[in-house]
Design an enzyme around this catalytic site. Structure first.
Site, PDB file in Angstrom:
ATOM      1  CE  LYS A  71     -16.432 -55.258  -2.185  1.00  0.00           C
ATOM      2  NZ  LYS A  71     -17.694 -55.773  -1.630  1.00  0.00           N
ATOM      3  CG  ASP A 107     -23.227 -55.452   0.857  1.00  0.00           C
ATOM      4  OD1 ASP A 107     -23.048 -56.272  -0.054  1.00  0.00           O
ATOM      5  OD2 ASP A 107     -24.025 -54.499   0.763  1.00  0.00           O
ATOM      6  CB  SER A 108     -19.039 -51.475   0.178  1.00  0.00           C
ATOM      7  OG  SER A 108     -18.694 -52.282  -0.912  1.00  0.00           O
ATOM      8  CG  PHE A 114     -13.655 -51.798  -7.381  1.00  0.00           C
ATOM      9  CD1 PHE A 114     -12.746 -51.604  -6.344  1.00  0.00           C
ATOM     10  CD2 PHE A 114     -14.990 -52.014  -7.057  1.00  0.00           C
ATOM     11  CE1 PHE A 114     -13.163 -51.625  -5.025  1.00  0.00           C
ATOM     12  CE2 PHE A 114     -15.417 -52.052  -5.735  1.00  0.00           C
ATOM     13  CZ  PHE A 114     -14.493 -51.849  -4.715  1.00  0.00           C
ATOM     14  CG  HIS A 164     -15.956 -47.339   1.924  1.00  0.00           C
ATOM     15  ND1 HIS A 164     -15.035 -46.845   1.031  1.00  0.00           N
ATOM     16  CD2 HIS A 164     -16.624 -48.315   1.246  1.00  0.00           C
ATOM     17  CE1 HIS A 164     -15.156 -47.472  -0.132  1.00  0.00           C
ATOM     18  NE2 HIS A 164     -16.111 -48.374  -0.022  1.00  0.00           N
TER      19      HIS A 164
END
Ligand code: IMP
Length: 206
Positions: A13, A67-68, A143, A171
């Protein structure tokens, strides 16, 4: 160079955030020494905001929390906000098994990014990447569910893409781009705090 601090343990990330934000002259570093707490909620924005609420009272750094999750249409949005747990327990193969007999393989990744500092949440941005799930894992990059997700308008999985390709579709990249554009404009026009949510007094001498 402006510095943002990403509260995450996920190096992928951080790398993605740097790839997206460096053209905007923003450098992203991992926020060390603060644990990100994740509440259970069906809404990713609420999860990101709440995590940030627990961090910003104790820092004067510009912090972002993300957050995903992967939302599979045929499974009514599962695993959604529970994606990291489901990835650890069922894994990629578990999701593929659940879809064995299903007609639709449509899915979407969603991301919410919350940003603030000194006891305030400045803004939260969300984005979606729609796509389909493959029948078998492909590619070793990235990942999580990267090897089974083909974003719309692409012909390979995130797992088969390098980071510069993934950020065209992802996203998280879309949400981070919204953050960058908002931040640069708000910093220039001195409106960073215009819609800020105050969660605590600013820390003294920290
Ligand atoms: P969290 O945002 O750290 O709660 O993690 C969400 C989970 O969703 C991850 O552990 C992955 O399993 C999955 N996920 C979220 N974004 C991505 C992505 O870009 N690629 C692959 N899996 C992802």
């Amino acid at each position: 160079m402006i510095e943002f601090y990403f509260a995450t343990g996920n190096e992928h990330k951080v790398a993605e955030a740097n790839a997206v934000l460096s053209p905007h002259k923003i450098k992203v570093k991992k926020l060390e020494g603060i644990e990100k707490l994740e509440i259970q909620h069906t809404n990713l924005e609420e999860i990101a905001k709440t995590a940030l609420t627990l961090i910003v009272p104790n820092t004067d750094k510009l912090v972002l929390v993300e957050d995903s999750g992967l939302f599979v249409h045929e499974l009514n949005g599962f695993p959604g906000p529970y994606s990291s747990y489901v990835f650890e327990t069922l894994g990629v193969d578990g999701i593929l098994k659940l879809l064995n007999d299903s007609k639709s393989r449509k899915a979407e990744f969603r991301s919410s990014v919350s940003f603030g500092t000194k006891g305030k949440i400045f803004a939260t941005f969300s984005s979606v990447s729609e796509g389909t799930l493959t029948t078998q894992a492909k590619g070793d990059n990235g990942f999580g569910f990267d090897p089974i997700f083909v974003p719309m308008w692409a012909s390979k999985t995130f797992g088969q893409m390098d980071l510069n390709e993934k950020i065209v579709y992802s996203h998280r990249s879309k949400a981070l781009k919204k953050l960058a554009l908002w931040y640069l404009n708000a910093a220039k026009t001195n409106t960073l705090e215009e819609n800020a949510i105050v969660v605590s007094q600013a820390p003294q001498n920290k």
